[in-house]
Design an enzyme around this catalytic site. Structure first.
Site: not given
Ligand code: SAH
Length: 354
Positions: A97, A110, A117, A121, A124, A165-166, A197, A220-222, A296, A346
């Site tokens: 997608e 995007c 992937c 995570c 995700c 994907g990464e 990203s 992607s810090l989190h 989300n 996202c």
């Molecule tokens: N693998 C890469 C790119 C894909 S994710 C990465 O990890 O950055 C793209 C962004 O969406 C990342 O910052 C990810 O952490 C965030 N993301 C993933 N799942 C999400 C969710 N359910 N709600 C909000 N952001 C999310």
């Protein structure tokens, strides 16, 4: 007769590769530049439209090469935000997608770099579908090209590698697509309008620094806390946040750009006062800003384990959180949620196989 698979795919080749290709089939080098121009500026994938190619050359190209990689399966529109989600099928019947997100005078596409992937995570949806394979350079650029065909090239102003994907685990193919997008002959997309990203692969961040592409880079810090980050992003066990920060520091020095930290707000996990202190300290270590993203829901995937327990921080608490960070002189962007009504926001990208 040659089977379709035997045909060489010309989308996703860099300009140099296209020129070499034409030489390899006994044609002039400059034809490579002409084809590059047709594909990336005229968004043409049909040899019969390429007027500066004589009929004989067009026939030859059609018999030995192929321009199409992906097939558009469905297109969904979010009536509330104008976000569009495109579902594509690959030659081996995998589904991927891309999402086009309108935001003021920006239209950000995007794109995905892998089918599924491998990172898992916990927040995700893509991680939940598992990993199938890397996308080829052609499949990566085709997401842009097919969307450009649908909406017009001028209506895609930015590209973010934030789909499935990464990107740094499909390094060569992602880099090749960036080289094509940012090539001086490809009109309309500068390096400043492209963001990669990553969940954090330090040696690949260093490698990217050396390439001189100077695109924007987001981590992607989190969470700033290793233990918590490992819980929600298992890859952190292999590549710690600290190693990633060192690599990002190198990236900012080498490319003279600042990096973005993406931060999805998870109730009780990363929205505490201690997190504000830790983010402030981290952002002061290198030129950076933070992009706060509302979580989300991934409930449409029926997740188990810790994924099932994750809750979004309330909007009110997000505002407080952001205000406190800003009081600490941290640059904070708050990303609006786009397209959650069509599971295009996202982290919601996933194909249900059953
Ligand atoms: N693998 C890469 C790119 C894909 S994710 C990465 O990890 O950055 C793209 C962004 O969406 C990342 O910052 C990810 O952490 C965030 N993301 C993933 N799942 C999400 C969710 N359910 N709600 C909000 N952001 C999310």
């Amino acid at each position: 007769m040659k089977s379709e698979e035997k045909k060489i795919i010309l989308k996703g080749m860099t300009l140099l590769e296209l020129k070499d290709y034409f030489v390899s089939i006994g044609e002039s080098r400059y034809r490579g530049e002409q084809l590059f121009n047709w594909i990336y500026n005229h968004i043409s994938f049909d040899y019969s439209e390429m007027q500066n190619f004589q009929k004989e050359l067009r026939n030859k190209l059609s018999s030995v090469s192929e321009l199409q990689t992906l097939k558009l399966i469905t297109k969904q529109n979010s009536p509330s935000t104008g976000t569009k989600k495109f579902l594509y099928s690959t030659y081996d019947n995998k589904k991927i997608e891309s999402v086009l997100i309108p935001e003021g005078d920006r239209n950000t596409l995007c794109i995905s770099t892998q089918v599924g992937c491998p990172l898992d995570c916990k927040f995700c949806a893509t991680g939940l579908m598992g990993y199938k394979r890397n996308l080829s350079p052609g499949e990566i650029v085709d997401q842009y090209l097919l969307t450009a065909k649908e909406v017009g090239k001028a209506n895609i102003t930015n590209i973010v590698y934030m789909g499935m994907g990464e990107p740094l685990l499909n390094f060569d193919n992602s880099v090749k697509s960036v080289e094509i997008f940012t090539h001086e002959l490809t009109k309309g997309l500068s390096r400043k309008r492209i963001t990669i990203s990553t969940a954090g692969i330090p040696h690949k961040i260093i490698e990217l620094s050396e390439l001189g592409l100077r695109v924007k880079l987001a981590l992607s810090l989190h969470s700033c806390f290793e233990e918590i980050r490992t819980k929600i992003m298992p890859i952190n066990k292999k590549y710690s946040l600290n190693e990633n920060i060192e690599a990002l520091k190198y990236y900012t020095k080498k490319t003279k750009t600042r990096v973005t930290f993406e931060y999805t707000m998870l109730k009780g996990i990363n929205d505490r006062d201690a997190d504000i202190q830790a983010i402030t300290k981290l952002c002061n270590r290198l030129p950076s800003k933070i992009n706060v993203i509302p979580f989300n829901s991934i409930k449409h995937m029926n997740p188990g384990g810790i994924s099932a327990e994750l809750e979004p921080t309330s909007n009110e608490n997000i505002l407080h959180f952001v205000e406190k960070l800003r009081n600490n002189n941290i640059t904070v962007m708050v990303r609006e949620t786009h397209g959650d009504d069509i599971a295009a926001a996202c982290g919601q990208l996933a194909i249900k196989t059953n």
